[in-house]
Structure formats: C-alpha cells, structure tokens
Design a protein around this motif. Structure first.
Motif, PDB file in Angstrom:
ATOM      1  N   GLN A  77      23.371   7.521  17.689  1.00 41.47           N
ATOM      2  CA  GLN A  77      24.418   6.773  18.382  1.00 41.47           C
ATOM      3  C   GLN A  77      23.996   6.430  19.807  1.00 41.47           C
ATOM      4  OE1 GLN A  77      27.137   5.434  17.155  1.00 41.47           O
ATOM      5  NE2 GLN A  77      27.643   4.556  19.172  1.00 41.47           N
ATOM      6  N   GLU A  81      23.549   2.509  21.213  1.00 44.20           N
ATOM      7  CA  GLU A  81      24.264   1.995  22.381  1.00 44.20           C
ATOM      8  C   GLU A  81      23.319   1.377  23.411  1.00 44.20           C
ATOM      9  OE1 GLU A  81      26.352   5.399  23.765  1.00 44.20           O
ATOM     10  OE2 GLU A  81      27.854   5.357  22.153  1.00 44.20           O
ATOM     11  N   THR A 107      19.806   2.165  14.464  1.00 50.48           N
ATOM     12  CA  THR A 107      19.728   2.292  15.920  1.00 50.48           C
ATOM     13  C   THR A 107      19.263   1.031  16.642  1.00 50.48           C
ATOM     14  OG1 THR A 107      17.444   3.103  15.805  1.00 50.48           O
ATOM     15  CG2 THR A 107      19.217   4.759  15.705  1.00 50.48           C
TER      16      THR A 107
END
Length: 262
Positions: A77, A81, A107
């Motif tokens: 995660q 981001e 990702t």
C-alpha cells in the motif's frame, strides 16, 4: 564466470536526481525502518528511487500482499501511494527473489532485471544486487541457482502461506547461524575479477550494488577499463543499538553523495 548481458534502461531527459537504496530487510519488527522508508519515499526530491534488492527480510509470495492486515499488504500500500508521484524500480535480492508480477501490478513498481545498465547524465551505471558476484561463496551460489529455478519456485508457491512462512523462518535462522559462525573477515564479498567482467560486458565504468552490507568505494584494477570502481550501498537497521540508514543520491552531473533518508 561468464558475464551476463545486462538490461538497458535509459533515464528520461527530465530526470535530475536519483536515489539508490538496498538491504532494508523490512519485517514486522522493524517499525522504525519501515517508517523511515515510508517517509523517504513520500518526501525525497528524487525523480526515481531504485531499490536494489532485499527490501524485505523475506517474501514468500505475492498472495500475502492481498491479505488485509498482513505486513506485506501494508508495504504494498505504501508503494502504491507513492508510484503515481515518482518512478520506483525494484531489483530482486537474495531475500525477496519471489516478488512477482502480482506485486508489480498491485503497486505500480517497475521490475528491474539484475544486472541493468542505467544511462543517466551522459554516463553508464551498472546496477546489481550483488549476490551473484560473490562467487567464492559456492554453497550460496548453489542455493541461489536452486531457488531461482522455475520448478523450485512453483513447488514452494504451491504450498499454503502458513507453511511457506514457517519454511522461510527456518531458512532465515539457518542463514543467521552460519553468518554468526564466521568472523567478519570471512563474510562473502564481491569478486573483483567478476565485477570487472560485468563492467566490460556493460561498457560501464561504475558498478552500484548492495548485498554485502559494507558501504565503501572500491577501485577496481580492470586492465582495459580505466577508473573502474564499485560503489557499495549501506544497509538499513534503525532498530539496532547503533541505528543506520543510508541513501545514495546521484545527480545528472555525475556527482553522488551518501545521505540519511529524507
């Protein structure tokens, strides 16, 4: 050993600063290293971050990154981001060689073959994790060949996650016991002749690698390659009694420096 044909990556013209890191060995007990890595990815001024292996202490399969609450999912995660903001490249290490296509799709991280020649700032830089160049460690090289084979990986990944995690812990403990049994002077290191052979094949004067956990610059006596050298990345361990974490930052004019994470 025969030098492999390296993958070629040309940096976009607008890139001005690159970061190189390796050997973070992230795991659930490394909260400080994890947070420093997260903060660095978010705030570095670099146009791209190159992770040259062993980002994770162990990776037992991409399916772990799909499990809510799992450490692997939390790391995935963080990367998901960041990748819309800047390019992040990942090269497999000896701890996380099972990172696969699902992880990259989840990702947005870009896989980087080992070795890779990076064209940046009018120069060629050879990138590697470094473990394949530790040729004197014949036991490890045999193990590396075994676990990198498609058959071994298919068998391992076909087992239940709990079993894979238990096997990984056992292998890790075995490796640590072997490491503790050796004085530092006997720890495996990159073979200079092999490094020269790789640099010749890559037509590059500088090798950047990790794996050995011995940050330094080594001048190489490569007969037909003047000014050859290898730059060794430092490892991260912010949980240690003497905390450490290092980023190698390379500018487009060829200047580089070792820095703490941003």
């Amino acid at each position: 050993m025969q030098a492999p044909v390296p993958f070629e990556l040309t940096a976009p013209a607008h890139w001005r600063v690159l970061d190189f890191i390796a050997d973070l060995h992230l795991h659930p007990g490394a909260a400080r290293s994890l947070e420093a890595w997260r903060h660095h990815l978010r705030h570095t001024p670099a146009d791209a971050v190159f992770i040259l292996g062993d980002l994770f202490e162990v990776w037992v399969g991409d399916d772990a990154a799909a499990l809510p609450g799992h450490f692997a999912a939390a790391c995935a995660q963080i990367l998901a981001e960041v990748t819309p903001q800047r390019a992040v490249f990942f090269m497999h290490g000896n701890r996380d060689f099972l990172v696969g296509a699902d992880f990259f799709a989840r990702t947005g991280v870009q896989p980087l073959p080992d070795p890779t020649v990076l064209g940046f700032g009018g120069a060629r830089w050879l990138l590697s994790h470094g473990d394949a160049l530790c040729t004197a460690d014949t036991a490890y090289q045999a193990f590396r060949q075994q676990v990198r084979s498609p058959g071994w990986q298919a068998d391992f990944l076909g087992r239940p996650l709990v079993e894979r995690e238990a096997l990984a812990r056992a292998l890790r403990e075995q490796s640590m016991q072997h490491q503790r049994s050796l004085p530092p002077a006997q720890w495996a290191d990159v073979d200079a002749q092999a490094a020269c052979a790789w640099l010749r094949a890559a037509h590059a004067p500088v090798l950047i690698h990790g794996h050995t956990h011995r940050p330094a610059v080594h001048e190489l006596a490569c007969d037909d390659l003047p000014h050859a050298r290898r730059i060794v990345l430092g490892d991260w361990d912010l949980e240690a009694a003497a905390p450490r974490a290092e980023v190698l930052r390379l500018a487009s004019d060829g200047a580089w420096q070792r820095l703490p994470p941003d």
